[in-house]
Design an enzyme around this catalytic site. Structure first.
Site, PDB file in Angstrom:
ATOM      1  CD  GLU A 148      -2.811   0.820   2.620  1.00 42.82           C
ATOM      2  OE1 GLU A 148      -2.257   0.504   3.703  1.00 42.82           O
ATOM      3  OE2 GLU A 148      -4.041   1.028   2.534  1.00 42.82           O
ATOM      4  CG  ASN A 186      -3.959  -1.619   9.410  1.00 45.82           C
ATOM      5  OD1 ASN A 186      -4.337  -2.772   9.594  1.00 45.82           O
ATOM      6  ND2 ASN A 186      -2.688  -1.326   9.152  1.00 45.82           N
TER       7      ASN A 186
HETATM    8  C1  LIG Z   1      -1.201  -4.761  10.352  1.00 45.68           C
HETATM    9  C2  LIG Z   1      -0.844  -4.157   9.063  1.00 45.68           C
HETATM   10  O1  LIG Z   1      -0.442  -2.991   9.039  1.00 45.68           O
HETATM   11  C3  LIG Z   1      -1.007  -4.822   7.766  1.00 45.68           C
HETATM   12  C4  LIG Z   1      -0.956  -6.308   7.706  1.00 45.68           C
HETATM   13  O2  LIG Z   1       0.023  -6.866   7.321  1.00 45.68           O
HETATM   14  S1  LIG Z   1      -2.324  -7.082   8.234  1.00 45.68           S
HETATM   15  C5  LIG Z   1      -1.927  -8.782   7.974  1.00 45.68           C
HETATM   16  C6  LIG Z   1      -2.095  -9.162   6.529  1.00 45.68           C
HETATM   17  N1  LIG Z   1      -1.838 -10.556   6.396  1.00 45.68           N
HETATM   18  C7  LIG Z   1      -2.814 -11.468   6.436  1.00 45.68           C
HETATM   19  O3  LIG Z   1      -3.977 -11.140   6.515  1.00 45.68           O
HETATM   20  C8  LIG Z   1      -2.340 -12.873   6.390  1.00 45.68           C
HETATM   21  C9  LIG Z   1      -3.469 -13.826   6.485  1.00 45.68           C
HETATM   22  N2  LIG Z   1      -2.955 -15.179   6.402  1.00 45.68           N
HETATM   23  C10 LIG Z   1      -2.580 -15.742   5.228  1.00 45.68           C
HETATM   24  O4  LIG Z   1      -2.697 -15.156   4.154  1.00 45.68           O
HETATM   25  C11 LIG Z   1      -2.040 -17.141   5.302  1.00 45.68           C
HETATM   26  O5  LIG Z   1      -2.478 -17.731   6.489  1.00 45.68           O
HETATM   27  C12 LIG Z   1      -0.476 -17.172   5.242  1.00 45.68           C
HETATM   28  C13 LIG Z   1      -0.047 -16.677   3.851  1.00 45.68           C
HETATM   29  C14 LIG Z   1       0.169 -16.330   6.303  1.00 45.68           C
HETATM   30  C15 LIG Z   1       0.004 -18.600   5.476  1.00 45.68           C
HETATM   31  O6  LIG Z   1      -0.568 -19.454   4.568  1.00 45.68           O
HETATM   32  P1  LIG Z   1      -1.372 -20.757   5.023  1.00 45.68           P
HETATM   33  O7  LIG Z   1      -1.568 -21.562   3.801  1.00 45.68           O
HETATM   34  O8  LIG Z   1      -2.537 -20.326   5.798  1.00 45.68           O
HETATM   35  O9  LIG Z   1      -0.510 -21.486   6.092  1.00 45.68           O
HETATM   36  P2  LIG Z   1       0.856 -22.194   6.117  1.00 45.68           P
HETATM   37  O10 LIG Z   1       0.617 -23.599   5.730  1.00 45.68           O
HETATM   38  O11 LIG Z   1       1.371 -21.884   7.476  1.00 45.68           O
HETATM   39  O12 LIG Z   1       1.768 -21.463   5.067  1.00 45.68           O
HETATM   40  C16 LIG Z   1       1.829 -21.797   3.709  1.00 45.68           C
HETATM   41  C17 LIG Z   1       3.229 -22.053   3.330  1.00 45.68           C
HETATM   42  O13 LIG Z   1       3.979 -20.824   3.353  1.00 45.68           O
HETATM   43  C18 LIG Z   1       5.146 -21.014   4.171  1.00 45.68           C
HETATM   44  N3  LIG Z   1       5.468 -19.783   4.848  1.00 45.68           N
HETATM   45  C19 LIG Z   1       4.803 -19.182   5.858  1.00 45.68           C
HETATM   46  N4  LIG Z   1       5.422 -18.049   6.201  1.00 45.68           N
HETATM   47  C20 LIG Z   1       6.501 -17.931   5.404  1.00 45.68           C
HETATM   48  C21 LIG Z   1       7.541 -16.981   5.270  1.00 45.68           C
HETATM   49  N5  LIG Z   1       7.596 -15.882   6.037  1.00 45.68           N
HETATM   50  N6  LIG Z   1       8.496 -17.192   4.325  1.00 45.68           N
HETATM   51  C22 LIG Z   1       8.492 -18.264   3.544  1.00 45.68           C
HETATM   52  N7  LIG Z   1       7.518 -19.206   3.608  1.00 45.68           N
HETATM   53  C23 LIG Z   1       6.542 -19.039   4.531  1.00 45.68           C
HETATM   54  C24 LIG Z   1       4.776 -22.103   5.146  1.00 45.68           C
HETATM   55  O14 LIG Z   1       5.908 -22.769   5.633  1.00 45.68           O
HETATM   56  C25 LIG Z   1       3.920 -23.006   4.330  1.00 45.68           C
HETATM   57  O15 LIG Z   1       4.740 -23.878   3.593  1.00 45.68           O
HETATM   58  P3  LIG Z   1       4.277 -25.408   3.361  1.00 45.68           P
HETATM   59  O16 LIG Z   1       3.103 -25.303   2.460  1.00 45.68           O
HETATM   60  O17 LIG Z   1       5.474 -25.998   2.719  1.00 45.68           O
HETATM   61  O18 LIG Z   1       3.974 -25.937   4.720  1.00 45.68           O
END
Ligand SMILES: CC(=O)CC(=O)SCCNC(=O)CCNC(=O)[C@H](O)C(C)(C)COP(=O)(O)OP(=O)(O)OC[C@H]1O[C@@H](n2cnc3c(N)ncnc32)[C@H](O)[C@@H]1OP(=O)(O)O
Ligand SMILES: NC(=O)C1=CN([C@@H]2O[C@H](COP(=O)(O)OP(=O)(O)OC[C@H]3O[C@@H](n4cnc5c(N)ncnc54)[C@H](OP(=O)(O)O)[C@@H]3O)[C@@H](O)[C@H]2O)C=CC1
Length: 279
Positions: A148, A186
């Site tokens: 963003e 946010n």
């Molecule tokens: C607050 C603010 O100002 C703004 C913000 O950022 S708000 C937050 C915004 N983010 C979100 O909303 C995230 C919501 N969550 C998601 O999109 C997903 O849960 C996620 C992308 C975080 C994880 O994906 P998932 O499919 O749910 O879970 P998970 O199986 O743990 O992860 C998928 C794969 O990515 C990998 N992975 C997770 N984090 C990683 C990272 N940092 N680097 C590399 N790989 C990563 C995992 O190891 C996993 O690999 P495998 O498939 O081999 O096991």
């Protein structure tokens, strides 16, 4: 491109990583060596996972070698673009940008990864408002597509163009908005999380049910309480305070339970316990 990142927490480490993956020379700073070590470990772990899946063009070591870890602000003097990702506190960020504005070469762009703090106020503190912008990455940075881009009141067109181009070089999609409290992300996300916390406090449902209803019912990747733990409850509270104060409407009042949990040191994943426990 010489790319600076200040703060080696969960966001700073991720931003440094994707900048290094893009081939940039990166300088990553934190206040103490032990926090830099934690940042290095985060980057190593993430690069290892990406490498295993064949998603890295270079070896993890080659990417890591592009990151120079430092505690010295002076090391940012030659950076073309520096992104700040320290604690979500306006006074602390203003002080940092005051120093950076004096150190970084003329023409070097300064950006904040802030979740909600007014870009225009940080831009003024930096002494170079035309070369200042919000560059808001999403967590986890290596996996999330969006940046963003928030234009402050005096951000130049050239600065916005360069930052959007850099985001694309990092494999991200920039979408721009204006400088209002919480920006777009946010302003919309955090009231939902705050409401979920209020539901816990009022006993509307068990936390697992609240998360499950939102996850399965709305097809969200994480339930709102899991996401709050993931973001950090201190950051969630800081964002709600900015929304409440900046928009002047009580509908943005932080949930008292959120405030109490932060006071108790239950910050989510990063402290080992929030709504859930982590090892
Ligand atoms: C607050 C603010 O100002 C703004 C913000 O950022 S708000 C937050 C915004 N983010 C979100 O909303 C995230 C919501 N969550 C998601 O999109 C997903 O849960 C996620 C992308 C975080 C994880 O994906 P998932 O499919 O749910 O879970 P998970 O199986 O743990 O992860 C998928 C794969 O990515 C990998 N992975 C997770 N984090 C990683 C990272 N940092 N680097 C590399 N790989 C990563 C995992 O190891 C996993 O690999 P495998 O498939 O081999 O096991
Ligand atoms: N968490 C998220 O999901 C997202 C957060 N952001 C924003 O990114 C920024 C960083 O958040 P995040 O990485 O989650 O936070 P972390 O708590 O993981 O990291 C914060 C960093 O700031 C440092 N820090 C803390 N206090 C100070 C201080 N007084 N002076 C200088 N440095 C300090 C911390 O060092 P130490 O370890 O010493 O405390 C740490 O390196 C915030 O502005 C946040 O709003 C943006 C998008 C998503």
């Amino acid at each position: 491109m010489k790319f600076g990142v200040i703060g080696a927490g969960q966001m700073g480490a991720g931003i440094a990583q994707v900048a290094a993956q893009a081939g940039f020379t990166v300088v990553l700073r934190d206040v103490e060596e032990r926090f830099l070590e934690r940042g290095r470990a985060t980057i190593q772990k993430s690069l290892g996972k990406l490498h295993e899946k064949g998603k890295l063009d270079a070896t993890p070591q080659a990417v890591l070698d592009r990151v120079h870890f430092t505690t010295r602000l002076e090391d940012f003097a030659e950076c073309d673009l520096t992104v700040e990702a320290i604690v979500e506190n306006e006074a602390v960020k203003q002080e940092l940008f005051g120093g950076l504005g004096r150190i970084v070469k003329t023409g070097g762009i300064l950006a904040s990864n802030t979740s909600s703090i007014p870009i225009t106020s940080l831009a003024t503190a930096s002494g170079r408002p035309e070369q200042f912008i919000g560059m808001h990455f999403m967590n986890p940075v290596p996996l999330m597509q969006l940046v963003e881009v928030i234009r402050g009141y005096r951000t130049s067109d050239e600065t916005a163009r360069l930052v959007e181009e850099t985001a694309r070089m990092m494999g991200k999609t920039p979408l721009s908005c204006n400088d209002f409290p919480g920006f777009v992300s946010n302003r919309i996300l955090m009231p939902m999380i705050n409401e979920a916390i209020q539901c816990v406090m009022e006993g509307v449902a068990e936390k697992e049910a609240i998360d499950g209803i939102m996850k399965m019912g709305m097809n969200h990747p994480m339930g709102p309480l899991t996401l709050a733990d993931f973001i950090g409850l201190d950051t969630c509270l800081a964002i709600m305070e900015v929304l409440h104060q900046g928009l002047g409407d009580d509908k943005y009042r932080p949930s008292p339970l959120l405030r109490k949990m932060v006071q108790a040191g239950l910050l989510g994943r990063k402290s080992g316990r929030g709504f859930y426990e982590y090892q």
